[in-house]
Design a protein around this motif. Structure first.
Motif, PDB file in Angstrom:
ATOM      1  N   VAL A  66       7.918  33.317   8.921  1.00  0.00           N
ATOM      2  CA  VAL A  66       8.038  31.915   8.504  1.00  0.00           C
ATOM      3  C   VAL A  66       8.215  31.794   6.995  1.00  0.00           C
ATOM      4  O   VAL A  66       8.626  30.748   6.498  1.00  0.00           O
ATOM      5  CB  VAL A  66       6.803  31.101   8.955  1.00  0.00           C
ATOM      6  CG1 VAL A  66       6.701  31.062  10.470  1.00  0.00           C
ATOM      7  CG2 VAL A  66       5.514  31.669   8.349  1.00  0.00           C
ATOM      8  N   ARG A 280       7.105  34.267  13.208  1.00  0.00           N
ATOM      9  CA  ARG A 280       7.657  33.118  13.910  1.00  0.00           C
ATOM     10  C   ARG A 280       7.353  33.238  15.406  1.00  0.00           C
ATOM     11  O   ARG A 280       7.085  34.329  15.919  1.00  0.00           O
ATOM     12  CB  ARG A 280       9.177  33.048  13.720  1.00  0.00           C
ATOM     13  CG  ARG A 280       9.616  32.762  12.298  1.00  0.00           C
ATOM     14  CD  ARG A 280      11.111  32.480  12.229  1.00  0.00           C
ATOM     15  NE  ARG A 280      11.511  32.174  10.868  1.00  0.00           N
ATOM     16  CZ  ARG A 280      11.367  30.966  10.302  1.00  0.00           C
ATOM     17  NH1 ARG A 280      10.860  29.970  11.016  1.00  0.00           N
ATOM     18  NH2 ARG A 280      11.748  30.770   9.065  1.00  0.00           N
ATOM     19  N   ASP A 281       7.415  32.120  16.101  1.00  0.00           N
ATOM     20  CA  ASP A 281       7.227  32.144  17.544  1.00  0.00           C
ATOM     21  C   ASP A 281       8.248  33.083  18.185  1.00  0.00           C
ATOM     22  O   ASP A 281       9.442  33.006  17.899  1.00  0.00           O
ATOM     23  CB  ASP A 281       7.388  30.736  18.116  1.00  0.00           C
ATOM     24  CG  ASP A 281       6.248  29.797  17.724  1.00  0.00           C
ATOM     25  OD1 ASP A 281       5.199  30.303  17.306  1.00  0.00           O
ATOM     26  OD2 ASP A 281       6.439  28.562  17.838  1.00  0.00           O
TER      27      ASP A 281
END
Length: 317
Positions: A66, A280-281
Motif C-alpha cells: 500500500v 495490499r488485499d
C-alpha cells in the motif's frame, strides 16, 4: 542457454539450478527496461496524498504494498521522468526504491516499538523504509563497515523526517555497536552480493563477474551472517536479503549458517511481510508462488517486475 539469454557461460549451471526449465524466460526478463518504483513515506504524509502528488509524473499504485507507487517503464526511445526534482520528493514524501527492495524491508515485520539494527545499511534506502515501518517508535540503528557508504544517510534521514535513528560509524562508534549484542529484536542483513538481481539496470556487471568474485562474496556473506547473529536477542529475528538470484549466495549461505548456529531456524518470510501491515488485499496469495521450499522469497523481473531479490527470515530460540 547463455547465448540465447545473454549471460556468461560459466553461470549456466547456477542459472539452471535456480530456475530450471524457466531459465530462459527468467533471464530474458533481465533485458527488459525497469519500471521506476517509489516508496510513499508515511512519516511525512498519507500514502493517498503522496500518490496524488505523483500524478504529474505518471505514477500509479504499485502491486503488493500500500506504500508503493510505480511509473511504468517508458519505451526504449523515451526518457524516464525525473522524480527527484518534483516537490513531493523534495518534501520527503517519496523515495525512489525498487518494489523488491521495499518488500525486503517489509520482511522485518511488525517493528513498532522494537529495537532494530540495519547491519549493512549502506546508503540507507532500506533503513528509511524500516524507520517508516517503526512510525517514530522504538530505536533503529544503522551500521556499515564502510563509513563512506553511510554518508548519504544523514541527509536522507533528515529529509524523510526520521527521528529514531542512530547511525553507528565504524571508525568511531565500535563501543556503541558492541553494546547492542544480544539486544536486538530484529537484525536486518542486506548482505554484500554479486548484484545478479540488478542486471536489467546494470547489464555490464554480468560480464565483469568472475568465479573468483563470486567466491569472495560468498566468504563475505558467511562472515556477515556470523557477525550479525551476535546482535539478535533470544526470541529475536534476523532478515537475510541479497539482490541476487544465485542459490550459492542465498540458500547455500543459509544452510551453512544454520548448520553452525543451531539456535536459529528459518521461518516463513511472507508471514513477516504480512505482519508489517503493508500488504495490499490479495498480495500474500500473489506472492506465495515465489516461495522457496524453506519459506524464503525469490523475486525476479519475470515473476514480480522487480529486481532480483532473495528474502529470508530467521528466528533465534
Amino acid at each position: 542457454l547463455s547465448v540465447s539469454a545473454d549471460f556468461p557461460e560459466w553461470l549456466e549451471p547456477s542459472v539452471a539450478r535456480a530456475f530450471g526449465e524457466d531459465a530462459h524466460r527468467e533471464l530474458a526478463a533481465f533485458a527488459d527496461r525497469a519500471d521506476i518504483d517509489l516508496r510513499l513515506n508515511t512519516l511525512k504524509t498519507a500514502p493517498e496524498k503522496a500518490l496524488a502528488a505523483l500524478e504529474t509524473v505518471g505514477a500509479g499504485a504499485a502491486p503488493f504494498l500500500v506504500t508503493a507507487a510505480r511509473i511504468a517503464a517508458p519505451a526504449s526511445e523515451e526518457r524516464a521522468p525525473s522524480v527527484t526534482i518534483i516537490p513531493a520528493f523534495n518534501k520527503g514524501w517519496v523515495e525512489v526504491q525498487d518494489l523488491g527492495s521495499q518488500l525486503a524491508a517489509a520482511a522485518a515485520g511488525d517493528i513498532a516499538r522494537a529495537q532494530a539494527l540495519d547491519f549493512c545499511a549502506g546508503g540507507g534506502g532500506k533503513t528509511l523504509a524500516l524507520a517508516a515501518q517503526m512510525a517514530a517508535s522504538g530505536q533503529l540503528y544503522a551500521y556499515d563497515n564502510d563509513a563512506r557508504r553511510l554518508q548519504p544517510l544523514y541527509e536522507r534521514a533528515r529529509r524523510a523526517g526520521v527521528r529514531n535513528l542512530q547511525i553507528i560509524n565504524p571508525a568511531t562508534d565500535k563501543a556503541a555497536l558492541h553494546a547492542l549484542q544480544a539486544r536486538m529484536d530484529v537484525v536486518f542483513v542486506d548482505a554484500p552480493c554479486t548484484g545478479a538481481g540488478t542486471w536489467r539496470r546494470h547489464p555490464d556487471t554480468k560480464w565483469r563477474l568472475t568465479p573468483q568474485q563470486l567466491e569472495r562474496r560468498i566468504e563475505e556473506q558467511d562472515a556477515v551472517l556470523a557477525e550479525a547473529a551476535r546482535f539478535v536477542k533470544p526470541g529475536g529475528r534476523m532478515v537475510y536479503v541479497t539482490c541476487s538470484f544465485l542459490m550459492e549466495e542465498n540458500e547455500d549461505r543459509l544452510a551453512a549458517f544454520l548448520a553452525a548456529n543451531r539456535d536459529f531456524s528459518e521461518t516463513r518470510a511472507l508471514n513477516a511481510i504480512a505482519a508489517s501491515g503493508l500488504l495490499r488485499d490479495g498480495a500474500e496469495a500473489m506472492l506465495a508462488p515465489f516461495e522457496t521450499p524453506s519459506g524464503a522469497l525469490r523475486l525476479t523481473p519475470a515473476r514480480t517486475r522487480t529486481d532480483g531479490f532473495f528474502i529470508a527470515t530467521l528466528k533465534r530460540r
